[in-house]
Design a protein around this motif. Structure first.
Motif, PDB file in Angstrom:
ATOM      1  N   TYR A 144       0.800  -1.223   0.000  1.00 12.94           N
ATOM      2  CA  TYR A 144       0.000   0.000   0.000  1.00 12.94           C
ATOM      3  C   TYR A 144       0.838   1.282   0.000  1.00 12.94           C
ATOM      4  O   TYR A 144       0.386   2.311  -0.495  1.00 12.94           O
ATOM      5  CB  TYR A 144      -0.918   0.033   1.222  1.00 12.94           C
TER       6      TYR A 144
ATOM      7  N   TYR B 199      -7.365   1.745   4.080  1.00 12.21           N
ATOM      8  CA  TYR B 199      -7.278   2.267   5.442  1.00 12.21           C
ATOM      9  C   TYR B 199      -8.474   3.154   5.789  1.00 12.21           C
ATOM     10  O   TYR B 199      -8.684   3.467   6.964  1.00 12.21           O
ATOM     11  CB  TYR B 199      -5.975   3.055   5.606  1.00 12.21           C
ATOM     12  N   THR B 200      -9.240   3.546   4.783  1.00  7.26           N
ATOM     13  CA  THR B 200     -10.451   4.341   4.992  1.00  7.26           C
ATOM     14  C   THR B 200     -11.539   3.766   4.085  1.00  7.26           C
ATOM     15  O   THR B 200     -12.022   4.436   3.168  1.00  7.26           O
ATOM     16  CB  THR B 200     -10.205   5.824   4.659  1.00  7.26           C
TER      17      THR B 200
ATOM     18  N   PHE C  94      -7.450   9.564  11.330  1.00  7.12           N
ATOM     19  CA  PHE C  94      -7.085   8.415  12.158  1.00  7.12           C
ATOM     20  C   PHE C  94      -7.005   8.876  13.616  1.00  7.12           C
ATOM     21  O   PHE C  94      -6.022   9.538  13.991  1.00  7.12           O
ATOM     22  CB  PHE C  94      -5.729   7.846  11.730  1.00  7.12           C
TER      23      PHE C  94
ATOM     24  N   LEU D  32       1.680   2.552  11.272  1.00 11.92           N
ATOM     25  CA  LEU D  32       0.900   2.044  10.148  1.00 11.92           C
ATOM     26  C   LEU D  32       0.559   0.568  10.297  1.00 11.92           C
ATOM     27  O   LEU D  32      -0.531   0.132   9.905  1.00 11.92           O
ATOM     28  CB  LEU D  32       1.659   2.288   8.840  1.00 11.92           C
TER      29      LEU D  32
ATOM     30  N   LEU E   2      -2.570   0.196  12.294  1.00 12.40           N
ATOM     31  CA  LEU E   2      -3.826   0.717  11.768  1.00 12.40           C
ATOM     32  C   LEU E   2      -4.650  -0.415  11.158  1.00 12.40           C
ATOM     33  O   LEU E   2      -4.132  -1.220  10.380  1.00 12.40           O
ATOM     34  CB  LEU E   2      -3.561   1.765  10.676  1.00 12.40           C
TER      35      LEU E   2
ATOM     36  N   HIS F  68      -6.980  -2.122   8.477  1.00 13.36           N
ATOM     37  CA  HIS F  68      -7.211  -1.900   7.054  1.00 13.36           C
ATOM     38  C   HIS F  68      -7.955  -3.104   6.479  1.00 13.36           C
ATOM     39  O   HIS F  68      -7.916  -4.191   7.036  1.00 13.36           O
ATOM     40  CB  HIS F  68      -5.907  -1.646   6.305  1.00 13.36           C
TER      41      HIS F  68
END
Length: 277
Positions: free
Chosen positions: A35, A111-112, A131, A159, A162, A164
């Motif tokens: 990514y 991630y979004t 975030f 990261l 996070l 995803h």
């Protein structure tokens, strides 16, 4: 995934910038490379202000940074920056630092997952707004260390933590943008859509949702990147030939697009770049 490229595509007057700042690229942790294209680090300590200019890539960037006299006067903060449609200009003053993660075009959406990439286009938002995990302590942990590897490790840690959502459509978008970037034969959206097995409308929807800009915009932007790089490194460019190589109908169309994006015609930019060396 390929290692970070060493070219300066997208940087206007790279020699001017690189004589004033320390600029480095680093690979993210292996699980993130699907990514994130690369991490980029910049530090500066300037006796006088300097305006840097960038013709942005079709990428979302996550940055942690501070700028000012020192960190006490300007605490580190995080920012999410969507694809900038025009020339991006930033005035650098005093001392400062930016630690950024450049997502692959199409690579930010996992991630979004509830938000189309077009929502971020042209925007710069607090990282914590996007975030909640990007607290001031996280910004400090990334932007404060003096050692590059400590900054990279802090970016990796943030990261990797996070959540995803893997998405085949994101993978498709990343692959298609990579084809546009590397294949000069990609010139028309209709032809490109057919080779990808998509209708034009489906391709446009994919790019809006996962890249944030249209396929035509991406094709034109990578043309300008190549022309910008060429103008800065070749003394005797044949602009008509370069225009044809890049898929323009004629030299006038290249000059128009270059001038609209960079702010000066390519011949003037090339002359200014040579004079600055």
């Amino acid at each position: 995934m390929a290692a970070p490229r060493r070219d300066t595509r997208g940087i206007v007057d790279p020699s001017g910038l690189l004589t004033r700042v320390r600029f480095r690229r680093h690979e993210p942790a292996e699980p993130l490379r699907r990514y994130v294209e690369w991490y980029w680090l910049i530090d500066w300590d300037l006796p006088e202000p300097y305006a840097s200019h960038i013709v942005p890539h079709p990428s979302v960037n996550l940055t942690f940074q501070w700028d000012g006299v020192d960190e006490e006067d300007a605490p580190p903060y995080g920012e999410v920056t969507g694809v900038a449609l025009g020339l991006y200009t930033r005035k650098l003053t005093g001392r400062g630092r930016v630690c950024g993660a450049k997502f692959r075009p199409g690579g930010f959406r996992p991630y979004t997952p509830e938000t189309p990439a077009s929502h971020w286009t042209g925007q710069a938002l607090s990282a914590q707004e996007v975030f909640p995990q990007a607290t001031p302590d996280i910004a400090r942990s990334v932007a404060s260390p003096a050692d590059d590897q400590d900054r990279v490790a802090a970016l990796d840690a943030f990261l990797l933590a996070l959540p995803h959502t893997p998405d085949p459509q994101s993978d498709l978008a990343m692959d298609l943008v990579q084809r546009i970037r590397t294949d000069r034969a990609v010139r028309r959206v209709g032809d490109f859509a057919r080779t990808a097995g998509l209708s034009v409308r489906a391709l446009q929807r994919l790019f809006a949702s996962y890249v944030g800009v249209s396929p035509k915009w991406v094709i034109l932007r990578y043309r300008i990147h190549e022309a910008l790089e060429h103008a800065g490194t070749h003394h005797d460019t044949d602009w008509a030939t370069l225009a044809a190589d890049l898929g323009y109908a004629d030299q006038a169309h290249l000059v128009r697009d270059f001038t609209a994006t960079v702010g000066v015609p390519p011949t003037a930019y090339a002359a200014e770049t040579r004079a600055g060396r």
